[in-house]
Structures are given as C-alpha cells and as structure tokens.
Design an enzyme around this catalytic site. Structure first.
Site, PDB file in Angstrom:
ATOM      1  N   TRP A  39       0.838  -1.196   0.000  1.00  0.00           N
ATOM      2  CA  TRP A  39       0.000   0.000   0.000  1.00  0.00           C
ATOM      3  C   TRP A  39       0.878   1.252   0.000  1.00  0.00           C
ATOM      4  O   TRP A  39       0.540   2.243  -0.630  1.00  0.00           O
ATOM      5  CB  TRP A  39      -0.902  -0.007   1.228  1.00  0.00           C
ATOM      6  CG  TRP A  39      -1.769   1.210   1.354  1.00  0.00           C
ATOM      7  CD1 TRP A  39      -3.009   1.402   0.816  1.00  0.00           C
ATOM      8  CD2 TRP A  39      -1.456   2.429   2.059  1.00  0.00           C
ATOM      9  NE1 TRP A  39      -3.494   2.652   1.133  1.00  0.00           N
ATOM     10  CE2 TRP A  39      -2.562   3.301   1.899  1.00  0.00           C
ATOM     11  CE3 TRP A  39      -0.372   2.862   2.807  1.00  0.00           C
ATOM     12  CZ2 TRP A  39      -2.596   4.578   2.465  1.00  0.00           C
ATOM     13  CZ3 TRP A  39      -0.404   4.125   3.358  1.00  0.00           C
ATOM     14  CH2 TRP A  39      -1.499   4.971   3.194  1.00  0.00           C
ATOM     15  N   HIS A  40       2.016   1.191   0.690  1.00  0.00           N
ATOM     16  CA  HIS A  40       2.890   2.355   0.781  1.00  0.00           C
ATOM     17  C   HIS A  40       3.647   2.621  -0.509  1.00  0.00           C
ATOM     18  O   HIS A  40       4.031   3.767  -0.770  1.00  0.00           O
ATOM     19  CB  HIS A  40       3.887   2.183   1.934  1.00  0.00           C
ATOM     20  CG  HIS A  40       3.289   2.408   3.285  1.00  0.00           C
ATOM     21  ND1 HIS A  40       2.634   1.425   3.985  1.00  0.00           N
ATOM     22  CD2 HIS A  40       3.254   3.519   4.064  1.00  0.00           C
ATOM     23  CE1 HIS A  40       2.213   1.924   5.141  1.00  0.00           C
ATOM     24  NE2 HIS A  40       2.573   3.187   5.209  1.00  0.00           N
ATOM     25  N   GLY A  41       3.887   1.607  -1.301  1.00  0.00           N
ATOM     26  CA  GLY A  41       4.632   1.842  -2.529  1.00  0.00           C
ATOM     27  C   GLY A  41       4.726   0.605  -3.395  1.00  0.00           C
ATOM     28  O   GLY A  41       4.754  -0.520  -2.885  1.00  0.00           O
TER      29      GLY A  41
END
Length: 449
Positions: free
Chosen positions: A307-309
């Site tokens: 989700w972060h990257g």
C-alpha cells in the site's frame, strides 16, 4: 497544493475559511468545501481530477446498490476500486515482474488514501450504514481537502453524521488553529531540517559511507518520517476542526512503544484500524488458530507494505514488521520473561529504524548497501548543518511521550497555561512562516503514496 506553501497559507486557506463562515446553512457550506477540495486537488493534479471524480460517482452508485442488494455489488465495488488502484499504482511493478516492458502511468496524488476511504464507504454500507442521500455528500467524504492527499484515513461510519450535522464553535476554531500550527512546525522546523542529514546520507555512495554518517542519516530519517507524517496529520485534523469536523487521531508517540504491536497502535493509527477491521478480522484475526493467525498477520503486513509503494522494498518492509509481530506473539506463547519497558522501547526503536532503510532506499541493493554501511568499513563523511543537529535533538526529545505526562502533572493556573501555550504557538508561527517564505520546505513524504 502543499500545506506548507505560500499559496496555501496566505491565499487559498484564508479565502476558503472566510467564505465558509460567511455562508449560512449546512448545504451551502458543504458545497463550498466540496468545490474548494476539488480545486485543491486540481491545482496539484490537473487531469488527475478526472480519476477522483470517477471514484466519487462510481462509489456513490455502488453504495446505493449495496444498500439494496449486498451481493454481488459489494464484491463488484471492491474489485472496481482495486482495479483503479492497481492500474495507476502497480502496473509498473507487475509488468516489470512479468518481464514485460515497464508500463507505468503517472501516479495520482493520494490515490491510496481516497481509494481506501471509498472502500470503507462500501463496506460500512454493506454492514448496515446508510449511504449518502446525494452525490455531493459522497464527494465531500472522499475528497475533503484537509485529509485528501495523505490522510488520516477517515471511515464512513466516523464522519457520515458530521457531514449532515456538526458544530463550528470558536473553541473548535482556536483549537484547530493551534493544532494546525503545531503540525506545520513539526513539518517545516523539524522534518525538513533533519531531512538535510537524511538526504545527504542516503544520497551518498553507501559502499564508502562511514558508519557514524550512516547511523546519523538513519536517525535523521527515523525522525523525519515521523514528524513529516505526524505533522501533516495534525494539520489535517486541525483544519477539520476549524470546519467543525472531528477527524480521528493518527499518531500517539510511536517511538515510545515497547513492542512492534504497540508501535502499530501508535503509528498511522487510522491505517492500522483499516487493515484490522476490513482485512485482518474478516480473514479470521487471531481466532482461527495460531498458524492461521501468523498467516493473517503476514498477509496484512505484506499488503500494508505494498500500500505504501509499488516496489519490492516496500513489500519487504511490510514483511519485516509482520515477522517481528509474529516473533512477539511466539514469545508470549512460550511465556518468555518480559523485559523492562526501557529495554522494550530501545529494541522497538532500533529495529523499526533498521526497517526504515527499506522504506527510504531507492532499491533493494541500495538498502543492503546501506545496512552494510552501518558496520565498520567506510570513511566518507557527510555535511551536517548545525541547525539540523538542533532539530534532531529537539525532535528526539519531543518524540518521547513522557513530556505529555509531565505537563499534565504541573500545577499551572488555566489563564497562565493558555497564555504560555499561545505565546509558544505565536513564536512557532513566526518561525514557520519565515521557513515557508524562504522556500526551504520539502514536499510531504506521504504524497507519493
């Protein structure tokens, strides 16, 4: 548009606030906030606004279909939202992993945040909440500018009633202003200052970097990402309060946690709750046997990392946290003796910081090289501005939650305490405006997620 910019602070925000309080009636104020939010997003995204509008219209329609017939519309709605997220955020990673020519469309700002909010709407409606009666309210929920770009992630159940009925009071306005200025100070006076050390260290040749420089750079980034993200969250919550909204808290001194489990109760709290309530518990949580609990934790944190990257480093960062959480559960299951809290805090901060290398590094090879630089070997130093050192010291001190407890014990008369507090906010405001005017601030780290 950046909160820590001249355009936002001296033009956009004063105009929006003035117009908002000139209007009468909840509907008129909501329309203004929606229009201001879409303008805010269009300023930085341009054509990306079309994707946000598609998300609003699509999810408004899905929410009403789900209210009438949960199956199959919930599944269709979730797949549609994930499809947009995958197409715009993960297509490059997918095509590269398959050995194809890398296809990577431009990443719209805040797509991870507003997509998760949209899915919250669908799931909450499926669980019994009422959808918005008109698309303007759905649009305001998904696009409200204080938290549109980098959270906190607000769930439909938390804000549905506030969109229709809320109270804008002078006390809330003052409290929101104070919280906004505190967040701005965290961003421009601490995060941006220590970023100079972190950028110098992670931008150097890791193969020759001296251990002292590598550790200093890692410590700087550990503080930078906290004050950058917590500062934005405080600004968002403060702005929400100015307009009468009560947005959920997102940070609670995470570097005072004595375990990874406690860390995630204090760090990016709205994301932790989202994954817990919409993924971990539906998978069975911790009630399906020990090994399935470990499986569920790994699934949640691998997805949390992604989700972060859209990079292998982020996936491994999520796996890093998932494995430590499993290790802590195993230690409890084996009834291993508990360590003193101070040792638990030191262990948590140390290994969380090592994990931040994966988060900050440009690639997996860069992360491995930086970890090696933490060991004796290199001799290349970095420039360390004295102002950045002062910011690190102040940031390190105020990352400890003991200050809050200490302040609560001090017997200060209310008028004196308020005067001191607002005096400090006034001084911080002057320093912040000077920093913003000098264009020394950096974009928020979480804008790229």
């Amino acid at each position: 548009m950046n909160f820590a910019s001249v355009t936002f602070l001296f033009f956009y925000l004063p105009i929006v606030v003035a117009l908002y309080f000139m209007l009468r009636g909840r509907g008129a104020r909501n329309v203004l906030l929606l229009a201001a939010s879409l303008f805010f997003y269009a300023w930085g995204e341009g054509m990306g606004l079309a994707l946000l509008l598609i998300s609003i219209v699509m999810n408004h329609e899905f929410s009403h279909k789900i209210a009438k017939n949960r199956n199959p519309w919930l599944a269709i709605g979730i797949v549609a939202n994930l499809g947009l997220l995958i197409a715009f955020k993960y297509m490059g990673l997918i095509t590269e992993s398959l050995g194809l020519a890398r296809m990577e469309p431009r990443l719209p700002l805040g797509i991870s945040f507003f997509t998760f909010q949209a899915m919250s709407l669908l799931v909450d409606v499926a669980r019994g909440s009422k959808p918005a009666r008109n698309p303007l309210r759905t649009g305001l929920y998904i696009s409200m500018f204080p938290q549109l770009i980098a959270g906190p992630i607000v769930r439909w159940d938390e804000i549905r009633n506030q969109i229709v009925q809320r109270n804008e009071t002078w006390d809330r306005f003052c409290d929101g202003t104070r919280l906004f200025m505190l967040g701005l100070a965290q961003k421009v006076l601490i995060a941006d200052s220590v970023a100079r050390i972190a950028d110098a260290a992670f931008g150097a040749d890791a193969a020759n970097l001296a251990p002292g420089a590598a550790w200093l750079g890692l410590a700087a980034f550990t503080l930078q990402i906290y004050y950058d993200f917590a500062g934005y969250s405080n600004m968002a919550i403060g702005l929400g309060r100015v307009f009468g909204f009560e947005l959920p808290r997102n940070f609670e001194h995470p570097y005072s946690a004595a375990s990874f489990r406690e860390f995630w109760r204090r760090w990016h709290m709205t994301l932790s709750r989202w994954f817990r309530d919409y993924l971990y518990i539906p998978l069975g949580g911790s009630k399906t046997g020990e090994w399935r609990t470990y499986r569920n934790l790994l699934i949640v944190f691998v997805l949390c990392g992604l989700w972060h990257g859209a990079a292998w480093t982020f996936l491994l960062w999520g796996l890093w946290h998932g494995l430590f959480l499993i290790g802590e559960r195993l230690a409890e299951r084996l009834n291993l003796p508990k360590v003193p809290r101070i040792i638990g805090v030191a262990y948590t901060v140390f290994f969380v910081a090592l994990g931040w290398v994966l988060f900050r590094a440009d690639s997996l090879s860069h992360a491995v090289a930086y970890w090696r630089a933490l060991l004796p070997g290199g001799d290349v130093m970095i420039d360390v501005p004295s102002t950045s050192v002062y910011a690190m010291i102040i940031g390190g001190l105020f990352a400890w939650d003991g200050w809050k407890k200490l302040g609560a014990r001090l017997p200060t008369p209310a008028p004196i305490g308020a005067a001191v507090q607002w005096g400090m906010i006034g001084v911080l405001t002057l320093f912040c405006f000077a920093a913003v005017a000098s264009t020394t601030h950096q974009p928020f780290l979480y804008f790229r997620f």
